[in-house]
Design a protein around this motif. Structure first.
Motif, PDB file in Angstrom:
ATOM      1  N   ASP A 191      -0.252   7.157  -1.458  1.00 52.06           N
ATOM      2  CA  ASP A 191      -0.282   5.773  -0.975  1.00 52.06           C
ATOM      3  C   ASP A 191      -1.214   5.643   0.227  1.00 52.06           C
ATOM      4  O   ASP A 191      -1.983   4.686   0.328  1.00 52.06           O
ATOM      5  CB  ASP A 191       1.131   5.322  -0.592  1.00 52.06           C
ATOM      6  N   ALA A 192      -1.129   6.611   1.135  1.00 53.63           N
ATOM      7  CA  ALA A 192      -1.967   6.586   2.340  1.00 53.63           C
ATOM      8  C   ALA A 192      -3.443   6.706   1.972  1.00 53.63           C
ATOM      9  O   ALA A 192      -4.306   6.024   2.548  1.00 53.63           O
ATOM     10  CB  ALA A 192      -1.560   7.716   3.284  1.00 53.63           C
ATOM     11  N   PHE A 193      -3.745   7.562   0.986  1.00 50.45           N
ATOM     12  CA  PHE A 193      -5.120   7.754   0.516  1.00 50.45           C
ATOM     13  C   PHE A 193      -5.688   6.446  -0.032  1.00 50.45           C
ATOM     14  O   PHE A 193      -6.805   6.030   0.317  1.00 50.45           O
ATOM     15  CB  PHE A 193      -5.140   8.840  -0.562  1.00 50.45           C
ATOM     16  N   LEU A 194      -4.933   5.764  -0.889  1.00 49.83           N
ATOM     17  CA  LEU A 194      -5.405   4.516  -1.492  1.00 49.83           C
ATOM     18  C   LEU A 194      -5.536   3.413  -0.444  1.00 49.83           C
ATOM     19  O   LEU A 194      -6.481   2.613  -0.480  1.00 49.83           O
ATOM     20  CB  LEU A 194      -4.460   4.082  -2.612  1.00 49.83           C
ATOM     21  N   ALA A 195      -4.598   3.374   0.508  1.00 51.14           N
ATOM     22  CA  ALA A 195      -4.653   2.369   1.577  1.00 51.14           C
ATOM     23  C   ALA A 195      -5.873   2.581   2.459  1.00 51.14           C
ATOM     24  O   ALA A 195      -6.565   1.629   2.844  1.00 51.14           O
ATOM     25  CB  ALA A 195      -3.375   2.428   2.402  1.00 51.14           C
ATOM     26  N   GLU A 196      -6.147   3.841   2.757  1.00 49.85           N
ATOM     27  CA  GLU A 196      -7.277   4.180   3.620  1.00 49.85           C
ATOM     28  C   GLU A 196      -8.599   3.735   2.996  1.00 49.85           C
ATOM     29  O   GLU A 196      -9.521   3.315   3.689  1.00 49.85           O
ATOM     30  CB  GLU A 196      -7.289   5.694   3.844  1.00 49.85           C
ATOM     31  N   ARG A 197      -8.683   3.804   1.666  1.00 50.53           N
ATOM     32  CA  ARG A 197      -9.907   3.405   0.956  1.00 50.53           C
ATOM     33  C   ARG A 197      -9.876   1.939   0.514  1.00 50.53           C
ATOM     34  O   ARG A 197     -10.768   1.482  -0.196  1.00 50.53           O
ATOM     35  CB  ARG A 197     -10.139   4.328  -0.242  1.00 50.53           C
ATOM     36  N   ASP A 198      -8.828   1.238   0.906  1.00 48.46           N
ATOM     37  CA  ASP A 198      -8.703  -0.185   0.620  1.00 48.46           C
ATOM     38  C   ASP A 198      -8.784  -0.469  -0.884  1.00 48.46           C
ATOM     39  O   ASP A 198      -9.457  -1.395  -1.329  1.00 48.46           O
ATOM     40  CB  ASP A 198      -9.792  -0.970   1.366  1.00 48.46           C
ATOM     41  N   ILE A 199      -8.093   0.364  -1.669  1.00 52.47           N
ATOM     42  CA  ILE A 199      -8.073   0.205  -3.130  1.00 52.47           C
ATOM     43  C   ILE A 199      -6.840  -0.613  -3.519  1.00 52.47           C
ATOM     44  O   ILE A 199      -5.710  -0.225  -3.230  1.00 52.47           O
ATOM     45  CB  ILE A 199      -8.050   1.585  -3.829  1.00 52.47           C
ATOM     46  N   ARG A 200      -7.085  -1.748  -4.160  1.00 55.76           N
ATOM     47  CA  ARG A 200      -5.968  -2.588  -4.626  1.00 55.76           C
ATOM     48  C   ARG A 200      -5.409  -1.967  -5.902  1.00 55.76           C
ATOM     49  O   ARG A 200      -6.131  -1.801  -6.883  1.00 55.76           O
ATOM     50  CB  ARG A 200      -6.448  -4.004  -4.927  1.00 55.76           C
ATOM     51  N   PHE A 201      -4.148  -1.653  -5.880  1.00 58.37           N
ATOM     52  CA  PHE A 201      -3.572  -1.049  -7.084  1.00 58.37           C
ATOM     53  C   PHE A 201      -2.320  -1.805  -7.511  1.00 58.37           C
ATOM     54  O   PHE A 201      -1.661  -2.466  -6.707  1.00 58.37           O
ATOM     55  CB  PHE A 201      -3.266   0.441  -6.862  1.00 58.37           C
ATOM     56  N   THR A 202      -2.042  -1.721  -8.808  1.00 59.51           N
ATOM     57  CA  THR A 202      -0.831  -2.323  -9.355  1.00 59.51           C
ATOM     58  C   THR A 202       0.208  -1.229  -9.570  1.00 59.51           C
ATOM     59  O   THR A 202      -0.114  -0.050  -9.618  1.00 59.51           O
ATOM     60  CB  THR A 202      -1.114  -3.045 -10.679  1.00 59.51           C
ATOM     61  N   THR A 203       1.458  -1.638  -9.715  1.00 60.36           N
ATOM     62  CA  THR A 203       2.563  -0.696  -9.868  1.00 60.36           C
ATOM     63  C   THR A 203       3.365  -1.040 -11.131  1.00 60.36           C
ATOM     64  O   THR A 203       3.093  -2.031 -11.814  1.00 60.36           O
ATOM     65  CB  THR A 203       3.504  -0.788  -8.663  1.00 60.36           C
ATOM     66  N   TRP A 204       4.374  -0.237 -11.412  1.00 60.33           N
ATOM     67  CA  TRP A 204       5.247  -0.511 -12.550  1.00 60.33           C
ATOM     68  C   TRP A 204       6.033  -1.814 -12.317  1.00 60.33           C
ATOM     69  O   TRP A 204       6.193  -2.611 -13.235  1.00 60.33           O
ATOM     70  CB  TRP A 204       6.176   0.675 -12.789  1.00 60.33           C
ATOM     71  N   ASP A 205       6.478  -2.036 -11.084  1.00 53.88           N
ATOM     72  CA  ASP A 205       7.117  -3.319 -10.770  1.00 53.88           C
ATOM     73  C   ASP A 205       6.131  -4.470 -10.975  1.00 53.88           C
ATOM     74  O   ASP A 205       6.510  -5.565 -11.427  1.00 53.88           O
ATOM     75  CB  ASP A 205       7.607  -3.333  -9.311  1.00 53.88           C
ATOM     76  N   GLY A 206       4.869  -4.206 -10.654  1.00 55.64           N
ATOM     77  CA  GLY A 206       3.831  -5.217 -10.851  1.00 55.64           C
ATOM     78  C   GLY A 206       3.643  -5.562 -12.320  1.00 55.64           C
ATOM     79  O   GLY A 206       3.361  -6.716 -12.667  1.00 55.64           O
ATOM     80  N   TRP A 207       3.797  -4.549 -13.199  1.00 56.71           N
ATOM     81  CA  TRP A 207       3.700  -4.828 -14.633  1.00 56.71           C
ATOM     82  C   TRP A 207       4.789  -5.813 -15.060  1.00 56.71           C
ATOM     83  O   TRP A 207       4.538  -6.734 -15.842  1.00 56.71           O
ATOM     84  CB  TRP A 207       3.797  -3.559 -15.459  1.00 56.71           C
ATOM     85  N   TYR A 208       6.004  -5.641 -14.542  1.00 53.57           N
ATOM     86  CA  TYR A 208       7.079  -6.573 -14.882  1.00 53.57           C
ATOM     87  C   TYR A 208       6.713  -8.006 -14.471  1.00 53.57           C
ATOM     88  O   TYR A 208       7.013  -8.970 -15.176  1.00 53.57           O
ATOM     89  CB  TYR A 208       8.388  -6.143 -14.208  1.00 53.57           C
ATOM     90  N   LYS A 209       6.040  -8.141 -13.328  1.00 55.37           N
ATOM     91  CA  LYS A 209       5.607  -9.463 -12.866  1.00 55.37           C
ATOM     92  C   LYS A 209       4.523 -10.040 -13.790  1.00 55.37           C
ATOM     93  O   LYS A 209       4.564 -11.225 -14.158  1.00 55.37           O
ATOM     94  CB  LYS A 209       5.074  -9.381 -11.434  1.00 55.37           C
ATOM     95  N   LEU A 210       3.550  -9.197 -14.162  1.00 52.08           N
ATOM     96  CA  LEU A 210       2.487  -9.641 -15.066  1.00 52.08           C
ATOM     97  C   LEU A 210       3.072 -10.009 -16.429  1.00 52.08           C
ATOM     98  O   LEU A 210       2.708 -11.023 -17.029  1.00 52.08           O
ATOM     99  CB  LEU A 210       1.434  -8.538 -15.210  1.00 52.08           C
TER     100      LEU A 210
END
Length: 454
Positions: free
Chosen positions: A405-424
């Protein structure tokens, strides 16, 4: 207390999810446990099921239910909209995980070396499939001006392409097709679809059920020439040894002997016609030239020297998919796969690339049905676990899950999650509700990210 085994899976299609399932069912999952992160370049999971299966195949889409049950497990995290090679690399993954499994599948069209194949009006089936399946990275429109269309190939993808071209837009409206696809298909002028195979009925690669489904549409008249029903000794042997090939041949025989009906769209299945040239005028497709072939006794064919010109305004090649080369991994350019032994990635030196594995189409090429990838996954995971038990895996520098999570945040990468799939998923179902449809697929990547709460 030993920490759980940390595994990254690149690709959230059936191959990747089957690998996750195999890990969860292993003895290691009980002690010391497994922790699995799945990386997917699309904002939504399910790979080929979402972006490769025709929308009028709800039965196959039903596989998602089984895949859902795996992704619901608490040991699994999904990182969508994260592209391997761009957002995260092999060295990055090695820092976080004991092992990495690549399950990236195949999305490009295999090349077909044929004069005229690059003319305007000549298309790859994979590109067309991506369009009608609402892939966010392809154009929103598709040219459908041709009244007569050729489809090259006798596999299930060729059937899908032919069926979508032959159906009316309103027949497909009850499915999940996006609004732009429905609008595009309403403008489709195709009235004749010609599917060409260079060999005979016994060598066709159709699934029996997929083939029979062609005849279910009230608008499609399926036509087979009785002269194309021919078998040699090799063909008879194939039919005796392969129940599916025999069922396909019987279906084609029944269609060949019946009277032609009056449904408005004609779909011709041609056998023993080998494409030799796509014909063009002013840079555009105006026809297809084929050579008549005949069986040679072994189930293979040879040319007869007799040629036929077909009046068509568009040509779709459905001759197979090709995987994209993955950065930092060895590559077999001929097969379009990563060299492996039992799922272990093998370098040119003949040594296993430590802690690195493949499964599914990136491993064995784009052949077989979706369920066939389950056996691949089981073998690959068995060898990963064997390497784990025998201490052949490398030790990651930062195995804690929060490091990712820290790696992706540091590179400012927008990512989706499994909870996000339920929303989509809920957002797509909400779009379909006013029209009495199960869902309407969201196409734009930005809209998908917003609906997922990326």
């Amino acid at each position: 207390m030993p920490r759980p085994l940390r595994v990254a899976i690149v690709g959230s299609g059936p191959a990747g999810i089957y690998a996750a399932d195999a890990l969860l069912k292993s003895e290691v999952a009980a002690d010391p446990g497994v922790s699995i992160d799945i990386f997917e370049r699309m904002p939504a999971p399910f790979g080929l099921i979402r972006y490769g299966v025709a929308p009028d195949h709800p039965r196959i889409k039903g596989i998602i239910t089984a895949l859902h049950q795996v992704l619901d497990k608490p040991q699994i995290r999904l990182f969508g909209n994260v592209d391997y090679g761009t957002d995260i690399g092999l060295d990055d993954l090695r820092a976080f995980y004991d092992g990495v499994i690549f399950a990236t599948g195949a999305t490009a069209d295999r090349a077909l070396s044929l004069p005229g194949i690059d003319l305007d009006g000549s298309y790859g089936a994979a590109d067309f499939v991506s369009w009608y399946d609402g892939h966010p990275d392809v154009p929103r429109t598709w040219p459908l001006e041709a009244e007569k269309v050729a489809v090259l190939g006798v596999g299930n993808v060729a059937l899908d392409v032919a069926r979508i071209l032959a159906k009316t837009a309103d027949e497909l409206l009850p499915t999940e097709i996006p609004a732009n696809v429905h609008e595009g298909l309403k403008a489709n002028r195709a009235k004749e679809i010609h599917v060409f195979g260079r060999r005979g009925p016994a060598q066709a690669k159709f699934s029996p059920m997929e083939l029979r489904e062609l005849d279910h549409s009230p608008t499609i008249e399926v036509i087979v020439d009785p002269e194309d029903i021919d078998y040699d000794e090799g063909s008879i042997t194939t039919r005796r040894g392969n129940k599916q090939a025999d069922m396909v041949a019987k279906t084609l025989e029944n269609w060949a002997i019946r009277d032609v009906g009056d449904r408005p769209h004609k779909l011709f299945l041609h056998f023993f016609e080998s494409p030799v040239e796509v014909l063009g005028e002013d840079g555009k497709v105006v026809g297809l030239r084929t050579e008549r072939t005949e069986l040679d006794g072994t189930g293979n064919v040879k040319g007869t020297g007799t040629f036929h010109t077909w009046d068509v305004g568009a040509v779709y090649r459905a001759v197979g998919y090709l995987s994209d080369k993955l950065p930092k991994l060895p590559w077999d350019i001929d097969s379009g796969t990563v060299p492996d032994e039992g799922g272990r990635v093998m370098q040119e030196t003949g040594e296993h690339l430590q802690s690195t594995y493949v499964t599914g189409w990136i491993r064995r090429g784009p052949i077989g049905l979706i369920g066939h990838t389950k056996g691949d996954a089981n073998e690959t995971v068995a060898n990963l676990l064997d390497d784990y038990r025998n201490e052949r895996l490398h030790t990651p520098a930062t195995p804690a899950p929060e490091a990712v999570d820290a790696f992706l945040a540091e590179r400012d990468i927008r990512f989706t999650t499994w909870d996000g799939w339920y929303k989509l998923d809920a957002a797509e179902k909400a779009l379909g509700e006013p029209e009495g449809r199960e869902r309407v697929k969201i196409v734009e990547r930005e809209d998908m990210l917003r609906a997922s709460g990326a």
